[in-house]
Design an enzyme around this catalytic site. Structure first.
Site, short mmCIF file in Angstrom:
data_model
loop_
_atom_site.label_atom_id
_atom_site.label_comp_id
_atom_site.label_asym_id
_atom_site.label_seq_id
_atom_site.Cartn_x
_atom_site.Cartn_y
_atom_site.Cartn_z
N SER A 86 36.82 41.09 51.07
CA SER A 86 38.25 41.42 51.15
C SER A 86 38.69 41.19 52.58
CB SER A 86 38.45 42.90 50.78
OG SER A 86 39.75 43.31 51.13
N TYR A 123 36.55 51.96 51.02
CA TYR A 123 36.42 50.60 50.47
C TYR A 123 36.22 49.59 51.61
CZ TYR A 123 38.33 46.26 48.45
OH TYR A 123 38.53 44.96 48.04
N1 LIG Z 1 42.81 42.70 43.81
C1 LIG Z 1 42.83 42.59 45.12
O1 LIG Z 1 43.89 42.64 45.77
C2 LIG Z 1 41.54 42.41 45.86
C3 LIG Z 1 41.62 42.16 47.24
C4 LIG Z 1 40.45 41.98 47.95
C5 LIG Z 1 39.23 42.01 47.31
N2 LIG Z 1 39.17 42.26 45.98
C6 LIG Z 1 37.85 42.31 45.36
O2 LIG Z 1 37.84 41.55 44.17
C7 LIG Z 1 36.80 42.03 43.33
C8 LIG Z 1 37.36 42.20 41.92
O3 LIG Z 1 38.35 43.20 41.94
P1 LIG Z 1 39.71 43.08 41.11
O4 LIG Z 1 40.81 43.09 42.08
O5 LIG Z 1 39.63 41.99 40.13
O6 LIG Z 1 39.74 44.51 40.41
P2 LIG Z 1 39.48 44.98 38.91
O7 LIG Z 1 40.41 44.30 37.99
O8 LIG Z 1 39.47 46.46 38.97
O9 LIG Z 1 38.01 44.44 38.62
C9 LIG Z 1 36.86 45.06 39.12
C10 LIG Z 1 35.72 44.68 38.21
O10 LIG Z 1 34.51 45.24 38.75
C11 LIG Z 1 33.86 45.88 37.68
N3 LIG Z 1 32.91 46.89 38.09
C12 LIG Z 1 33.12 48.04 38.77
N4 LIG Z 1 31.97 48.70 38.92
C13 LIG Z 1 31.00 47.94 38.34
C14 LIG Z 1 29.61 48.08 38.16
N5 LIG Z 1 28.96 49.16 38.59
N6 LIG Z 1 28.93 47.08 37.53
C15 LIG Z 1 29.57 45.99 37.06
N7 LIG Z 1 30.91 45.82 37.17
C16 LIG Z 1 31.60 46.78 37.81
C17 LIG Z 1 34.97 46.45 36.82
O11 LIG Z 1 34.47 46.82 35.56
P3 LIG Z 1 35.07 48.04 34.69
O12 LIG Z 1 36.20 47.47 33.89
O13 LIG Z 1 33.93 48.49 33.84
O14 LIG Z 1 35.53 49.10 35.65
C18 LIG Z 1 35.90 45.25 36.80
O15 LIG Z 1 35.45 44.30 35.87
C19 LIG Z 1 36.31 43.34 43.95
O16 LIG Z 1 35.10 43.12 44.65
C20 LIG Z 1 37.42 43.69 44.93
O17 LIG Z 1 36.96 44.44 46.02
C21 LIG Z 1 40.30 42.46 45.23
#
Ligand SMILES: NC(=O)c1ccc[n+]([C@@H]2O[C@H](COP(=O)([O-])OP(=O)(O)OC[C@H]3O[C@@H](n4cnc5c(N)ncnc54)[C@H](OP(=O)(O)O)[C@@H]3O)[C@@H](O)[C@H]2O)c1
Length: 281
Positions: free
Chosen positions: A140, A153
């Protein structure tokens, strides 16, 4: 899982929603067979909408070594290869760092750092034996420039960046490439947080800041989040062809934040950041 050995294999974690699920069709378009993993197979509705014959769905909880081993073994039994790992699973419960219980710190680090280490360690021997492989870590912009209320985070992503940078140095002559993707703010479930509806904490020294930050985040989430396909396309491009750089920021907001963080002297950066998010400079 069906074998589809004609295509290189990409394993992705956290595919129930958000960036993970968007990575699946992006990787298929780049010619991969995608092993889309999620920790709860009951939450695969969004994934089912993008799966085709080039996608295999498996259970993998990054905090559960047994599910990691089982998923990797299933992929190897079916295809004998893992070409790309996309470490995407992550969690971001908001809190002031002082007020976050240690249990919350531990659980965020379990997923965002130790989970990524565990899955990476599970695939590296295969990649080493192949003489090639790519690991794409979804970090991130907060892994280099933190934001108030997301400090737990951001600390986990700082740790992830240190891990990825070391891994890349240590794997220099192994044929295995490591890349770090640093998204800005994208419209995913990560922002579906009770924070937006939480009552103002009584007796907290941060009560006033909380009200201001909640208003800022409500407005930001309503108007400024970007399309996660932008991140998925970058992940797929890095999976298909490595680049010389380790870090890959994505999103105008990420680039602007990193530029300010790098170029401004700290006192100016601090005043500007606090003002922009509604706190007293
Ligand atoms: N969205 C943003 O603005 C943003 C910005 C910077 C970085 N990121 C990064 O992008 C990545 C994806 O996030 P997202 O934004 O797409 O959010 P999201 O829609 O909440 O997706 C997160 C995913 O991680 C899964 N997860 C959480 N704990 C887990 C575990 N113990 N084992 C396996 N899967 C697990 C969740 O599964 P469940 O459905 O079971 O909870 C979900 O599929 C993350 O690493 C996040 O830090 C996102």
């Amino acid at each position: 899982m069906a074998s589809d050995t004609a295509r290189p294999v990409a394993l992705v974690t956290g595919c129930s929603s958000g960036i993970g699920v968007r990575c699946v069709p992006a990787l298929v378009r780049r010619g991969f067979h995608v092993v889309a993993t999620l920790r709860d197979l009951g939450r695969r509705a969004a994934l089912d909408e993008v799966t085709d014959e080039h996608v295999t769905v498996l259970r993998l909880d990054v905090t559960d070594p047994r599910t990691i081993d089982e998923a990797v073994a299933a992929v190897l039994a079916a295809t004998g290869r893992i070409d790309v790992l996309v470490n995407n699973a992550g969690t971001a419960p908001p809190n002031f760092v002082e007020e976050a219980p240690l249990a919350q710190w531990r659980s965020v680090f379990e997923t965002n750092l130790f989970g990524q280490v565990a899955v990476t360690n599970a695939v590296l021997p295969t990649m080493r034996a192949q003489g090639r492989g790519r690991v794409v870590m979804v970090s991130s912009v907060g892994g280099r420039a933190p934001t108030p209320l997301l400090g737990v985070y951001c600390a986990s992503k700082f740790a992830l960046e240190g891990y990825a940078e070391t891994l890349r140095l240590e794997l220099r002559h192994s044929g295995i490439d490591v890349a770090v993707v640093e998204p800005g703010s994208y419209r995913t479930r990560i922002y579906d947080t009770p924070l937006l509806h939480a009552p103002v904490p009584v007796d907290s020294p941060y009560a006033d800041d909380f009200v201001r930050l909640r208003a800022f985040y409500r407005d930001y989430i309503a108007h400024h989040l970007r399309d996660p396909d932008e991140v998925a396309d970058l992940v797929a491009a890095l999976a298909a062809r490595p680049r010389r750089r380790l870090r890959h920021p994505v999103g105008t907001d990420a680039w602007i934040k990193l530029a300010l963080h790098t170029l401004l002297p700290w006192p100016a950066y601090e005043r500007l950041t606090r003002r922009l998010i509604g706190l007293r400079p």
